[in-house]
Write a protein that holds these residues in place. Sequence first.
Motif, PDB file in Angstrom:
ATOM      1  N   ASP A  15      45.936  68.304  21.040  1.00  0.00           N
ATOM      2  CA  ASP A  15      46.333  66.892  21.023  1.00  0.00           C
ATOM      3  C   ASP A  15      45.134  65.981  21.250  1.00  0.00           C
ATOM      4  O   ASP A  15      44.969  64.956  20.585  1.00  0.00           O
ATOM      5  CB  ASP A  15      47.384  66.621  22.097  1.00  0.00           C
ATOM      6  N   HIS A  57      52.529  71.890  16.908  1.00  0.00           N
ATOM      7  CA  HIS A  57      51.232  72.541  17.022  1.00  0.00           C
ATOM      8  C   HIS A  57      51.285  73.768  16.123  1.00  0.00           C
ATOM      9  O   HIS A  57      51.992  74.724  16.392  1.00  0.00           O
ATOM     10  CB  HIS A  57      50.937  72.900  18.480  1.00  0.00           C
ATOM     11  N   GLY A  98      47.226  69.895  14.992  1.00  0.00           N
ATOM     12  CA  GLY A  98      48.358  69.040  15.325  1.00  0.00           C
ATOM     13  C   GLY A  98      48.899  68.401  14.064  1.00  0.00           C
ATOM     14  O   GLY A  98      48.141  67.792  13.299  1.00  0.00           O
TER      15      GLY A  98
END
Length: 437
Positions: free
Chosen positions: A335, A353, A372
């Motif tokens: 992230d 993910h 991501g």
Amino acid sequence: MGAPDLEELREFTARLRCVEAGGDAGLGIEWLDAIETLKSVGCAAQAVITDGVATSIRADRRARGLSRVEWDCGIASQIALARRESPNRGGRHLGFAQVLVHEMPHTLDLLRSGRLNEWRATLLVRETACLSAEDRGIVDRRLCADPGILDGVGDQGLVARAKALAAELDAASVVRRHRKAVSERRVTTRPAPDSMAYLSVLMPVEQAVCLQATLGRDADSLIATGSSGDRTRNQLMVDLLFARGTGQAVASGVPVAVNLVLSDETLLAGGNEAAQLQGYGPVPAGIARQLVADAVGADTEVSLQRVYSCPQSGALTAMESQSRTFPKGLAKLIDLRDRTCRTPWCDAPIRHHDHIRSHGKFGRTSVRNGSGLCEACNYAKEAPGWVARPVTRPGRRHVIDLGTPTGHHYRSTAPPLPTPARHSAAEAVLIAFLRAS
């Protein structure tokens, strides 16, 4: 003359790049008119080609015996990549093209002739979305069969005419559309210049009018009683909205977590490099320090966590982890590295993910093989013909090579982290986690 081939189109595009401003205003207006027509014709051509691409891909998948649910998977994403736009916009372009080609031929003809631009054609498609194909065709014919009907009509007038016809042809569908719209009410934010943000609320019109009127009335009352604190009416309305929505006067007292990524030098040594506020984007160094200072000054918990980046490339290399399980820490690392969906031109928030090389093909669960993605992009890349691989080399920022079923390839490079103070091989960057206690 027939349609130009691809090379002729590219040569013409190259020639158009050489156009310069001239001194003749009258000729300049003629150029503007001609180029506007060219844009409309180009949009019509894109719509026809888009529908053709989708039809070809579906036919191929049907011939190969794939299930019906797989026929459309990933098509909008391919359209988006080719047009250098987000997958969401790609889906809109695809839907727009299919409606024009199959249901609104007169609108398409006006677009081809330059009498209607893409935005106005989009308004017609949007305002007839609740109608059947047959009723949509009636609106198309009554508004666009004669090029003179919409000449000189503004956007609001065009929308009003389309709405009136839709209600006349199928009032029940218009009511159903309104009910569906009410069910989709939501609150969103998007960045604005100068470290500001737009808070948008989609709600029924009567609620919106009531809310604005109430804020305006109370702001006027504060001004009339001398309690405005030298704030303008607009400033007071914003402050009242925030206070009533959070129960607090300032953001530092609100019980939420804010992830702020900044270099150690920015936080501790007065550095000038911008920080990154997760979910927003770049924040000036002075404002970032003030956010941390305000949180410390209030009754707020502030924790710091170090992440490490390559001093030459800014690539994220590791993170100090206090998590109990590795997957949770790995997800946080991804992230922080990717910030938003890694598909080119897609700025959607990260929801999944993903294994770049799929787990079923022995892809490792690692930061190098992880990315991501938003939900739509993750599902799109699972369609037949999509391939992805990490091409990162040690010490470089993370790169993904994304291949589409048509053989086109696009690269996505992770954004750099803020530059840390140059004092070690693996440089420290700090994340400030601000949370009210």
